[in-house]
Each structure stands twice: as structure tokens, then as C-alpha cells.
Design an enzyme around this catalytic site. Structure first.
Site, PDB file in Angstrom:
ATOM      1  N   CYS A  61     -19.784 -31.746  61.413  1.00  0.00           N
ATOM      2  CA  CYS A  61     -19.222 -30.778  60.386  1.00  0.00           C
ATOM      3  C   CYS A  61     -19.611 -29.541  60.774  1.00  0.00           C
ATOM      4  O   CYS A  61     -20.848 -29.002  60.359  1.00  0.00           O
ATOM      5  CB  CYS A  61     -19.301 -31.442  59.085  1.00  0.00           C
ATOM      6  SG  CYS A  61     -18.117 -30.162  57.890  1.00  0.00           S
ATOM      7  N   CYS A  67     -20.599 -26.109  52.515  1.00  0.00           N
ATOM      8  CA  CYS A  67     -19.819 -26.871  51.450  1.00  0.00           C
ATOM      9  C   CYS A  67     -20.669 -27.652  50.662  1.00  0.00           C
ATOM     10  O   CYS A  67     -20.398 -27.360  49.249  1.00  0.00           O
ATOM     11  CB  CYS A  67     -19.146 -27.845  52.079  1.00  0.00           C
ATOM     12  SG  CYS A  67     -18.117 -29.206  51.372  1.00  0.00           S
ATOM     13  N   CYS A  70     -21.364 -33.133  51.779  1.00  0.00           N
ATOM     14  CA  CYS A  70     -21.812 -34.234  52.632  1.00  0.00           C
ATOM     15  C   CYS A  70     -23.288 -34.255  52.936  1.00  0.00           C
ATOM     16  O   CYS A  70     -23.775 -33.960  54.066  1.00  0.00           O
ATOM     17  CB  CYS A  70     -21.244 -34.487  53.854  1.00  0.00           C
ATOM     18  SG  CYS A  70     -19.275 -35.131  53.555  1.00  0.00           S
ATOM     19  N   CYS A 147     -12.048 -31.286  57.032  1.00  0.00           N
ATOM     20  CA  CYS A 147     -12.852 -32.007  56.323  1.00  0.00           C
ATOM     21  C   CYS A 147     -13.013 -33.327  57.136  1.00  0.00           C
ATOM     22  O   CYS A 147     -12.200 -34.304  57.206  1.00  0.00           O
ATOM     23  CB  CYS A 147     -12.664 -32.094  54.934  1.00  0.00           C
ATOM     24  SG  CYS A 147     -13.801 -33.193  54.103  1.00  0.00           S
ATOM     25  N   TYR A 300     -11.993 -48.246  29.870  1.00  0.00           N
ATOM     26  CA  TYR A 300     -12.010 -47.160  30.580  1.00  0.00           C
ATOM     27  C   TYR A 300     -11.094 -47.402  31.839  1.00  0.00           C
ATOM     28  O   TYR A 300     -11.486 -47.372  32.840  1.00  0.00           O
ATOM     29  CB  TYR A 300     -13.392 -46.921  30.941  1.00  0.00           C
ATOM     30  CG  TYR A 300     -14.308 -46.780  29.808  1.00  0.00           C
ATOM     31  CD1 TYR A 300     -14.292 -45.655  29.189  1.00  0.00           C
ATOM     32  CD2 TYR A 300     -15.163 -47.948  29.453  1.00  0.00           C
ATOM     33  CE1 TYR A 300     -15.473 -45.498  27.992  1.00  0.00           C
ATOM     34  CE2 TYR A 300     -16.103 -47.826  28.399  1.00  0.00           C
ATOM     35  CZ  TYR A 300     -16.138 -46.588  27.698  1.00  0.00           C
ATOM     36  OH  TYR A 300     -17.128 -46.602  26.551  1.00  0.00           O
ATOM     37  N   GLU A 321      -7.391 -47.134  27.313  1.00  0.00           N
ATOM     38  CA  GLU A 321      -7.798 -46.006  28.362  1.00  0.00           C
ATOM     39  C   GLU A 321      -7.599 -44.746  27.430  1.00  0.00           C
ATOM     40  O   GLU A 321      -6.568 -44.779  26.688  1.00  0.00           O
ATOM     41  CB  GLU A 321      -6.997 -45.911  29.778  1.00  0.00           C
ATOM     42  CG  GLU A 321      -6.578 -44.689  30.179  1.00  0.00           C
ATOM     43  CD  GLU A 321      -7.915 -43.977  30.697  1.00  0.00           C
ATOM     44  OE1 GLU A 321      -8.778 -44.471  31.192  1.00  0.00           O
ATOM     45  OE2 GLU A 321      -7.855 -42.794  30.415  1.00  0.00           O
ATOM     46  N   ASP A 369     -15.721 -49.708  33.103  1.00  0.00           N
ATOM     47  CA  ASP A 369     -15.963 -48.764  34.275  1.00  0.00           C
ATOM     48  C   ASP A 369     -15.799 -47.307  33.610  1.00  0.00           C
ATOM     49  O   ASP A 369     -15.090 -46.594  33.769  1.00  0.00           O
ATOM     50  CB  ASP A 369     -14.724 -49.025  35.049  1.00  0.00           C
ATOM     51  CG  ASP A 369     -14.976 -47.825  36.242  1.00  0.00           C
ATOM     52  OD1 ASP A 369     -15.845 -47.347  36.532  1.00  0.00           O
ATOM     53  OD2 ASP A 369     -13.954 -47.961  37.147  1.00  0.00           O
ATOM     54  N   CYS A 396     -20.076 -45.339  38.250  1.00  0.00           N
ATOM     55  CA  CYS A 396     -20.237 -44.112  39.190  1.00  0.00           C
ATOM     56  C   CYS A 396     -21.307 -43.295  38.883  1.00  0.00           C
ATOM     57  O   CYS A 396     -21.521 -42.375  39.539  1.00  0.00           O
ATOM     58  CB  CYS A 396     -18.887 -43.287  39.156  1.00  0.00           C
ATOM     59  SG  CYS A 396     -18.638 -42.545  37.528  1.00  0.00           S
TER      60      CYS A 396
HETATM   61  N1  SAH Z   1     -11.137 -48.392  36.036  1.00  0.00           N
HETATM   62  C1  SAH Z   1     -10.480 -47.180  36.385  1.00  0.00           C
HETATM   63  C2  SAH Z   1     -10.872 -45.871  35.988  1.00  0.00           C
HETATM   64  C3  SAH Z   1     -12.283 -45.605  36.058  1.00  0.00           C
HETATM   65  S1  SAH Z   1     -12.913 -43.699  35.612  1.00  0.00           S
HETATM   66  C4  SAH Z   1     -10.362 -47.352  37.825  1.00  0.00           C
HETATM   67  O1  SAH Z   1     -11.211 -48.076  38.544  1.00  0.00           O
HETATM   68  O2  SAH Z   1      -9.468 -46.557  38.370  1.00  0.00           O
HETATM   69  C5  SAH Z   1     -13.126 -43.925  34.010  1.00  0.00           C
HETATM   70  C6  SAH Z   1     -12.093 -43.982  32.973  1.00  0.00           C
HETATM   71  O3  SAH Z   1     -12.283 -43.801  31.718  1.00  0.00           O
HETATM   72  C7  SAH Z   1     -11.008 -42.581  33.082  1.00  0.00           C
HETATM   73  O4  SAH Z   1      -9.850 -42.908  33.568  1.00  0.00           O
HETATM   74  C8  SAH Z   1     -11.227 -41.762  31.933  1.00  0.00           C
HETATM   75  O5  SAH Z   1      -9.958 -41.068  31.633  1.00  0.00           O
HETATM   76  C9  SAH Z   1     -11.347 -42.723  30.957  1.00  0.00           C
HETATM   77  N2  SAH Z   1     -12.052 -42.452  29.771  1.00  0.00           N
HETATM   78  C10 SAH Z   1     -13.304 -41.780  29.692  1.00  0.00           C
HETATM   79  N3  SAH Z   1     -13.482 -41.665  28.179  1.00  0.00           N
HETATM   80  C11 SAH Z   1     -12.703 -42.544  27.576  1.00  0.00           C
HETATM   81  C12 SAH Z   1     -12.937 -43.101  26.429  1.00  0.00           C
HETATM   82  N4  SAH Z   1     -13.904 -42.640  25.411  1.00  0.00           N
HETATM   83  N5  SAH Z   1     -12.161 -44.108  26.096  1.00  0.00           N
HETATM   84  C13 SAH Z   1     -11.489 -44.773  26.881  1.00  0.00           C
HETATM   85  N6  SAH Z   1     -11.284 -44.144  28.105  1.00  0.00           N
HETATM   86  C14 SAH Z   1     -12.010 -43.178  28.642  1.00  0.00           C
END
Ligand code: SAH
Length: 438
Positions: A61, A67, A70, A147, A300, A321, A369, A396
Site C-alpha cells: 500500500c 492512513c 492497516c 485501498c 445488541y 436493538e 454482541d 469487537c
Molecule cells: N449483532 C449485530 C450487531 C452488533 S454491533 C451484528 O452482528 O451485526 C452492536 C449493536 O448494538 C449495534 O447495532 C448498536 O446499535 C447496538 N446497541 C448499542 N447500544 C445498545 C443498547 N444499549 N441496547 C441495545 N442495542 C445497543
């Protein structure tokens, strides 16, 4: 001042560590064991590698230094996976004072061109239109549309649209003066369906020659099935504004994950690496070991992906969500996939799970998540009242994940830890932890 130093190890954010007079410093672009020349005046910078590690590979790159995305691209990919695995091991060792056997982080066969979404920032510089990404930590724009971790078709479409904007002589937004029409171009593409969504982010709804401009974009690539205009006249650096109009096509595209169809709009949260998302979800689902009689909470949930993928294997899924648009997408996604045992709830996950606990709702498995900031103590306390058989925690940001896990250990055992490389060449690590009730 220039100094010759030897890199001792990786720091917590996977930069190289070195010591001068017992003071620790970190620098990008190096590998432990390497002897390097660094500039330690203001910002610590690598000048030259004097003795190379055998794990060093050629960086292809041209803007790698500028940037800042990476930061691991100079390291052999297999070694990147080793480093991320060791990083997880250390994190868990420190957090729990115990050694966990963590299998190698699951990597990609071809760890380039994986991103399914990119936003090109536009700028007029010395009367020339440039477009690409911001230089790390600044608002300087790098004129670059190649990229290496981006889908190649997205790169190409962005470059072509940049040329069209020049041909149509449109004005470009000036961040200082707050004037000008075009701000960003956002492109999303599904590698599974090949559909491309183009989002034009402008400061005003009307602009001259709009119809012809849209027509010209559709001619660039027949896989561009949707063009959306997003109006953003906010003076902040947020990319998207609230107002949107569809200029061409349905205004969204579909992607396919593990056989299920998902609608992607300009604003919806969607994992940026679809191939590895399938690896991530498969692993999470395998660990969850679901039964046909199970009631599962997908907390989430984003646009409902995980819940919809497991729906056919269980009795019922509750999907919570906080973002309203994402929940709407989830409901649509259930219809597209003819799934009717997922209940979508637009709420704060902590509030919702506390309601479930108060109503003595039985949950067999929780898949969670949360965002980078992690979950909440209140959420985790409610989990302990509900006592699901298993918890699959996808994260993450493993740093917040281990803090959350500490809240659960009075009642749960950590049974398995598995990292998945969702973002090759970057320092990000995605991690799944399986917890089982004691
Ligand atoms: N499981 C999904 C999204 C994960 S990212 C996937 O794999 O695509 C985390 C998510 O949590 C996001 O969509 C975000 O909007 C949501 N989020 C953040 N704070 C939250 C809360 N307090 N209650 C519910 N959801 C929430």
C-alpha cells in the site's frame, strides 16, 4: 533526535515497544527483535529498519504510513493471527490470573479486499478535486482510491464517481468555510449478490443536472442497483444527515449470510467483512449448541442477523436493538427469509433484559454482541437472575469483554475462547467467549 533501538515486544495496542533509559515508548511499523532507527523528537516515528525480522513482508500500500488503518500490514499474515491469539491469551491471563488455551484466531484465506463498505471523503485542494480517506488523526484528505482491504469494485466505482463529479463541475464542501455541494460518497457492495448501493452525501437536496448525473452513475456499472441521496448540512464531521431520497432503484441492496438474505441501507449497521462474519456467526452458533426447544435472546442485534440465522434451529428468538432503523430492517429481514419466530424489540438491552427478569421470562441461551464500550453491570446482573444455560459473548473489543465476564464468573464458567480475524492487517481483534452455568 535519532536513536537506534531494539524492539522488545508488542504493546497493548499491537505497536512495537522499546526502552530508552528505562522509559517505554511505542512505534508503528516494526516487529519484536528488529533493530530500528527511530526519531524520538515529538511524535515517535520509524525512520529505518536496520535488522529485519523474518516475519516482515513487503507492504504494497503506497499510503500505509499516512492512513494509519492497516498497522500490521508489514507482518506476515499467519504471524498477525499468532500475534492476535497471544494478545488474547495475555488479556485473559491478566484479567483472570489463569492460563486459557486459546486456539489460533480464525483468519481469512485471502486477507485483502474484504471491506464491503467505504466512504470516500471529497475535498478541493489547490483547485483540484481529491477524494479518498483522512490522514490518521487529521482532516487532511489523501487522494487515493486503491485501498487494499477494500472491495476492488467499490474502489473502482468511487474513482469513477470522482471523475464524474469533476466532469459535472460540482462544487465540493469546504470544511472551513462550510460551503459547497458534495461532501462524501458512500458505497456498499455485497460480494454474494454483487449489488452495489451508492450514497451521495450533499449539503442541499437540489442541484443542477441531478438526473443526468444519476444516469451517468448507473452507466458506470450495471451492478449499481440503488442510488440514494443523503442531505447533510450539519457543520460537524458526521458523514450522514437525517434526510434521504432514493434517486434510483429500491434504495437498498441485499447481502447473503449463511443462506439468509439481509437488507442493507445507507444507515444500517452491518458487519463490514461478510466472509468473516459467516465464520464468526458459524463459530458462535456452534458454541451455543442450540436445541429445538430453546428460547434465545439476541442482544445488541443490529439488523437481526444472528437471531435470524439461528431462528430455524430454535423455538423462539427475542431480538433487542436500540437503533430504530436497524430494528425495522430486522423486521423486513424476517419477512424476506419467511421467519416468524423472532420477536423484534426496539429498546435499550439493559432495560429490556431487566423487564424479562422481572417477568420471570425463561431464556435458555443468550447471544450478546455489544458495542465497543461493552455491556452494563445491570444487564449482567439480570442475566444472573434469568440463569440461561449458556451465554455466547461476541465482542469487537475484548478489553471491555473481560471486564463484563468478571461480573458473571460467580455463576458461569468460561468454556471456550475463540478469536476471529474480522479486520485483517488492522490491530482490531474480534472475540467469542462461551460461558456455561456452573
Ligand atoms: N449483532 C449485530 C450487531 C452488533 S454491533 C451484528 O452482528 O451485526 C452492536 C449493536 O448494538 C449495534 O447495532 C448498536 O446499535 C447496538 N446497541 C448499542 N447500544 C445498545 C443498547 N444499549 N441496547 C441495545 N442495542 C445497543
Amino acid at each position: 533526535m535519532k536513536k537506534e533501538v531494539v524492539i522488545s515486544s508488542y504493546s497493548e495496542n499491537l505497536k512495537g515497544l522499546f526502552e530508552i533509559n528505562k522509559n517505554k515508548y511505542e512505534v508503528n511499523g516494526v516487529i519484536p527483535g528488529e533493530k530500528v532507527l527511530v526519531d524520538i523528537d515529538k511524535k515517535i516515528k520509524l525512520i529505518n529498519v536496520l535488522k529485519k525480522s523474518d516475519k516482515r513482508v513487503k507492504v504494497n500500500c503506497p499510503i500505509y504510513d499516512l492512513c494509519g488503518g492497516c498497522t500490521l500490514q508489514h507482518i506476515d499474515y499467519k504471524e498477525q493471527l499468532n500475534i492476535k491469539t497471544k494478545w488474547l491469551e495475555n488479556l485473559f491471563l491478566k484479567a483472570f490470573n489463569k492460563h486459557f488455551n486459546i486456539p489460533l484466531v480464525l483468519g481469512m484465506k485471502e486477507p485483502f479486499n474484504y471491506r464491503n463498505k467505504n466512504q470516500m471523503v471529497l475535498k478541493k485542494e489547490k483547485n483540484k478535486l481529491i477524494g479518498g480517506m483522512y490522514q490518521e488523526g487529521t482532516h487532511n484528505v489523501i487522494d487515493h482510491n486503491n485501498c487494499l482491504i477494500q472491495d476492488e469494485v467499490i474502489n473502482k466505482v468511487e474513482e469513477q464517481i470522482k471523475k464524474l463529479i469533476i466532469d459535472f463541475k460540482y462544487s465540493i464542501y469546504d470544511e472551513d468555510k462550510k460551503v459547497g455541494l458534495f461532501r462524501h460518497v458512500l458505497v456498499k457492495r455485497s460480494q454474494a449478490t454483487k449489488e452495489i448501493l451508492v450514497v451521495l452525501i450533499t449539503t442541499s437536496l437540489d442541484f443542477p443536472g441531478k438526473n443526468n448525473f444519476v444516469k451517468a452513475i448507473t452507466k458506470l456499472n450495471k451492478e449499481i442497483t440503488s442510488i440514494v441521496q443523503n442531505v447533510n448540512n450539519r457543520k460537524t464531521s458526521a458523514v450522514l444527515g437525517d434526510k434521504e431520497v432514493v434517486l434510483y432503484g429500491p434504495g437498498f441492496i441485499f447481502d447473503i449470510l449463511l443462506g439468509k438474505k439481509f437488507k442493507i441501507t445507507s444507515k444500517s449497521f452491518y458487519q463490514i467483512n461478510s466472509l468473516q462474519t459467516e465464520v464468526l456467526y458459524s463459530e458462535a452458533i456452534k458454541l451455543a449448541d442450540l436445541k429445538k426447544t430453546d428460547t434465545v435472546l439476541d442482544a445488541y442485534a443490529g439488523v437481526g442477523t444472528i437471531g435470524l440465522i439461528v431462528a430455524n434451529n430454535v423455538k423462539k428468538v427475542l431480538s433487542v436493538e436500540i437503533v430504530k432503523d436497524a430494528v425495522k430492517n430486522g423486521i423486513d429481514n424476517a419477512k424476506y427469509n419467511k421467519i416468524n419466530n423472532v420477536v423484534f424489540v426496539n429498546d435499550d438491552a439493559t432495560k429490556y433484559i431487566n423487564n424479562l427478569a422481572a417477568n420471570n421470562q425463561k431464556l435458555d441461551v443468550i447471544i450478546m454482541d455489544p458495542p465497543r464500550s461493552g455491556s452494563t453491570v445491570d444487564f449482567l446482573n439480570a442475566v444472573k437472575r434469568i440463569k440461561p444455560r449458556k451465554i455466547v459473548y461476541v465482542s469487537c473489543n475484548p478489553v471491555t469483554q473481560v471486564e463484563d465476564l468478571k461480573q458473571l464468573l460467580s455463576m458461569y464458567n468460561i468454556k471456550h475462547i475463540q478469536g476471529v480475524d474480522m479486520f485483517p492487517h488492522t490491530s482490531h481483534v474480534e472475540n467469542i467467549v462461551l460461558l456455561e452455568i456452573k
